[in-house]
Design a protein around this motif. Structure first.
Motif, PDB file in Angstrom:
ATOM      1  N   LEU A  95      53.055  47.823  46.390  1.00  0.00           N
ATOM      2  CA  LEU A  95      53.316  46.400  46.598  1.00  0.00           C
ATOM      3  C   LEU A  95      54.787  46.123  46.321  1.00  0.00           C
ATOM      4  N   GLN A  96      55.503  45.638  47.345  1.00  0.00           N
ATOM      5  CA  GLN A  96      56.940  45.434  47.192  1.00  0.00           C
ATOM      6  C   GLN A  96      57.274  44.091  46.548  1.00  0.00           C
ATOM      7  N   GLN A  97      56.501  43.069  46.879  1.00  0.00           N
ATOM      8  CA  GLN A  97      56.793  41.731  46.381  1.00  0.00           C
ATOM      9  C   GLN A  97      55.747  41.304  45.343  1.00  0.00           C
ATOM     10  N   PRO A  98      56.183  40.761  44.212  1.00  0.00           N
ATOM     11  CA  PRO A  98      55.220  40.251  43.234  1.00  0.00           C
ATOM     12  C   PRO A  98      54.544  38.998  43.770  1.00  0.00           C
ATOM     13  N   ALA A  99      53.360  38.728  43.242  1.00  0.00           N
ATOM     14  CA  ALA A  99      52.610  37.536  43.650  1.00  0.00           C
ATOM     15  C   ALA A  99      51.843  37.002  42.457  1.00  0.00           C
ATOM     16  N   GLU A 100      51.543  35.728  42.499  1.00  0.00           N
ATOM     17  CA  GLU A 100      50.753  35.120  41.449  1.00  0.00           C
ATOM     18  C   GLU A 100      49.390  35.799  41.375  1.00  0.00           C
ATOM     19  N   GLY A 101      48.957  36.086  40.178  1.00  0.00           N
ATOM     20  CA  GLY A 101      47.662  36.726  39.997  1.00  0.00           C
ATOM     21  C   GLY A 101      47.715  38.238  39.959  1.00  0.00           C
ATOM     22  N   ASP A 102      48.924  38.816  40.041  1.00  0.00           N
ATOM     23  CA  ASP A 102      49.029  40.279  40.025  1.00  0.00           C
ATOM     24  C   ASP A 102      48.496  40.879  38.728  1.00  0.00           C
ATOM     25  N   ARG A 103      48.744  40.214  37.614  1.00  0.00           N
ATOM     26  CA  ARG A 103      48.325  40.783  36.334  1.00  0.00           C
ATOM     27  C   ARG A 103      46.805  40.909  36.279  1.00  0.00           C
ATOM     28  N   GLU A 104      46.086  39.875  36.688  1.00  0.00           N
ATOM     29  CA  GLU A 104      44.632  39.936  36.660  1.00  0.00           C
ATOM     30  C   GLU A 104      44.104  40.910  37.711  1.00  0.00           C
ATOM     31  N   PHE A 105      44.818  40.993  38.832  1.00  0.00           N
ATOM     32  CA  PHE A 105      44.435  41.940  39.887  1.00  0.00           C
ATOM     33  C   PHE A 105      44.486  43.377  39.353  1.00  0.00           C
ATOM     34  N   VAL A 106      45.555  43.701  38.637  1.00  0.00           N
ATOM     35  CA  VAL A 106      45.676  45.032  38.035  1.00  0.00           C
ATOM     36  C   VAL A 106      44.615  45.222  36.955  1.00  0.00           C
ATOM     37  N   ASN A 107      44.383  44.201  36.142  1.00  0.00           N
ATOM     38  CA  ASN A 107      43.387  44.317  35.080  1.00  0.00           C
ATOM     39  C   ASN A 107      41.984  44.546  35.646  1.00  0.00           C
ATOM     40  N   ASP A 108      41.666  43.926  36.779  1.00  0.00           N
ATOM     41  CA  ASP A 108      40.369  44.165  37.421  1.00  0.00           C
ATOM     42  C   ASP A 108      40.211  45.639  37.772  1.00  0.00           C
ATOM     43  N   LEU A 109      41.276  46.216  38.291  1.00  0.00           N
ATOM     44  CA  LEU A 109      41.229  47.644  38.628  1.00  0.00           C
ATOM     45  C   LEU A 109      41.071  48.491  37.378  1.00  0.00           C
ATOM     46  N   LEU A 110      41.838  48.197  36.339  1.00  0.00           N
ATOM     47  CA  LEU A 110      41.761  48.998  35.115  1.00  0.00           C
ATOM     48  C   LEU A 110      40.377  48.923  34.491  1.00  0.00           C
ATOM     49  N   ARG A 111      39.752  47.755  34.565  1.00  0.00           N
ATOM     50  CA  ARG A 111      38.384  47.638  34.037  1.00  0.00           C
ATOM     51  C   ARG A 111      37.423  48.511  34.838  1.00  0.00           C
ATOM     52  N   ALA A 112      37.581  48.530  36.145  1.00  0.00           N
ATOM     53  CA  ALA A 112      36.711  49.362  36.976  1.00  0.00           C
ATOM     54  C   ALA A 112      36.914  50.842  36.662  1.00  0.00           C
ATOM     55  N   LEU A 113      38.163  51.256  36.479  1.00  0.00           N
ATOM     56  CA  LEU A 113      38.437  52.653  36.141  1.00  0.00           C
ATOM     57  C   LEU A 113      37.886  53.008  34.765  1.00  0.00           C
TER      58      LEU A 113
END
Length: 504
Positions: free
Chosen positions: A359-377
């Motif tokens: 992802l080249q550009q940051p966007a609102e909600g990126d932190r929770e988006f990453v956290n959702d992935l980390l929880r799944a992993l």
């Protein structure tokens, strides 16, 4: 402090006995601070002949060594049996907090500095015998830990993570007693400076403020000169220095977390004042993703678990701030100098994760988006390195199943992948461009514990081909390296039973 009768004899400035010319030229560097900061002494020769275990040509070039530098003289010198001509070796004194408890005076207990070369690199022999700071230890290192440090130092550099470097590791049949009898080894390691938080703690704790100031001035003038010109904190160079160290440390923690690296012993005496990864003891790269993973078998309370590393680093920085307080002069200013850590770490970590996601550009909600992935992993302890590599190839056109098959319950990751596809749709880069960037951010090869153990087992039989093969892929970990897929596969079942402790 002077060496005891159990140690090698002190080194006199005119002592040239037992030296060899390796073409290295030495500068005073740290030793110019004076004898209050170190004790001069020779390494203690090993009782059995040394042999080469591994060496790094990129590290050799840092010292300006020639292509044929691996001579018998070099073998003896980098084992500590003789001195490179012009070297005036010494061991430094420092103190520190270990596992959150003040441990008092520590120091280089099994590392002796040969000095600093005119290329700006300090050369240190780890495992080269007792020093005044060995605290009843033998000053030696064993083959297994030395191979791990050698490989990981160079692997971390190839990953783009600030680190001390390793020139070579030599072995010997000289016995060393740990939990069992093992054989000795010596790592020749390099750094622009091996100064630690604990060096400052030592002089502050002993109210030796003149030496504390002398040390701080040396480090600022040598490595942080911009702090002399700062307008921050009313022009307080020592506060600006603390802030700079905090920000370097924050960036380092973000890199560790992103690559899944666990240090294992984040004591203040193992924290580099330059923001380098230093002292590879019971480290580990994550296999299955477990935020609470503890890589150090000696860490029964989990103080240095993977998910605790960023907070521990801040705690260590607070200890450094306390040590620098006599120079900073104002507690509120010292605390303010640490504040940027709280913004730099999350910013750097999010930036690293966006790179891993293409992802080249940051966007609102990126932190929770990453956290959702980390929880799944974390829910299924999915292999950290393999997941990211497969995701990179998936973005480049491989079937989604290569990622989905890593999960027993595919529903959470399928939902996340759908959101990920939508998130990527708004990016300016094409899928192929994004995938290429991800493959440069997500290594195929890391130094997993079981890979290191297999190389060590071979080395114990005087077969160093496993060390060389592993080193070759770790020096370019983002490349595919056809024919070496076994070094990038899932860990075997026995890998989880490997116990790495502070014993080395």
């Amino acid at each position: 402090m002077t060496p005891t009768s159990l140690l090698a004899a002190p080194l006199e400035d005119t002592d040239t006995e037992g030296t060899v010319d390796l073409g290295l030229r030495w500068t005073p560097g740290f030793s110019a601070l004076g004898p209050g900061f170190y004790t001069r002494l020779r390494p203690t020769p090993l009782g059995a002949p040394p042999y080469w275990v591994g060496s790094s040509e990129p590290a050799a070039r840092l010292l300006g060594l020639p292509a044929d530098w691996r001579s018998e003289d070099a073998l003896q010198a980098f084992t500590g049996n003789v001195l490179p001509s012009g070297s005036q070796p010494y061991a430094t004194v420092y103190s520190g907090h270990q596992f959150g408890v003040w441990a008092g005076q520590l120091g280089d207990g099994r590392a002796i500095m040969l000095g600093e070369t005119d290329t700006g690199w300090e050369v240190q022999l780890k495992g080269s015998g007792p020093t005044p700071y060995s605290r009843m230890g033998d000053g030696r290192a064993v083959l297994r830990s030395s191979i791990r440090e050698f490989l990981c130092s160079e692997a971390m550099h190839a990953l783009g993570i600030p680190t001390t470097r390793a020139l070579c590791v030599t072995g010997s049949d000289s016995p060393v007693r740990r939990e069992e009898i093992e054989t000795a080894a010596v790592v020749a390691r390099l750094a622009p400076s091996f100064i630690r938080f604990g060096h400052f703690e030592h002089f502050a704790a002993n109210e030796r403020i003149d030496e504390l100031r002398q040390l701080a001035d040396y480090v600022i003038d040598r490595y942080y000169p911009d702090c002399r010109e700062t307008s921050l904190f009313g022009g307080n160079a020592y506060a600006a220095f603390l802030q700079s160290v905090s920000e370097r440390t924050a960036a380092l923690m973000a890199q560790w977390q992103a690559v899944g690296f666990c240090h294992g012993v984040m004591n203040t005496d193992n924290m580099s004042i330059l923001g380098l990864t230093i002292d590879y003891g019971p480290f580990q790269f994550l296999d299955g993703f477990d935020p609470r993973h503890i890589c150090n078998h000696s860490d029964s309370a989990g103080r240095y678990a993977y998910n605790q590393q960023p907070n521990v680093a801040y705690w260590n920085l607070f200890c450094l701030a306390q040590a620098l307080l006599p120079l900073i002069g104002d507690q509120q200013v010292a605390v303010a100098a640490l504040e940027s850590y709280k913004t730099v770490f999350p910013s750097e970590f999010e930036s690293r994760m966006r790179a891993k996601l293409g992802l080249q550009q940051p966007a609102e909600g990126d932190r929770e988006f990453v956290n959702d992935l980390l929880r799944a992993l974390a829910t299924e302890k999915v292999d950290w390195t393999i997941f990211w590599r497969r995701l990179s190839h998936h973005v480049g056109g491989e079937a989604e199943s290569t990622v989905r098959d890593l999960f027993i319950d595919p529903a959470p990751i399928e939902a996340w992948l759908a959101a990920y596809a939508a998130r990527r749709a708004g990016q300016s880069a094409s899928a192929q461009e994004a995938a290429a960037g991800m493959l440069r951010a997500n290594p195929k090869f890391v130094l997993r514990n079981h890979l290191g153990q297999m190389a060590i087992d071979q080395a114990r039989q005087k077969d160093f081909s496993g060390v060389a093969r592993l080193q070759a892929v770790l020096e370019s970990p983002f490349e595919e390296h056809p024919g070496h897929e076994d070094l990038a596969g899932f860990p075997p079942d026995w890998a989880s039973s490997i116990e790495i402790s502070c014993s080395s």
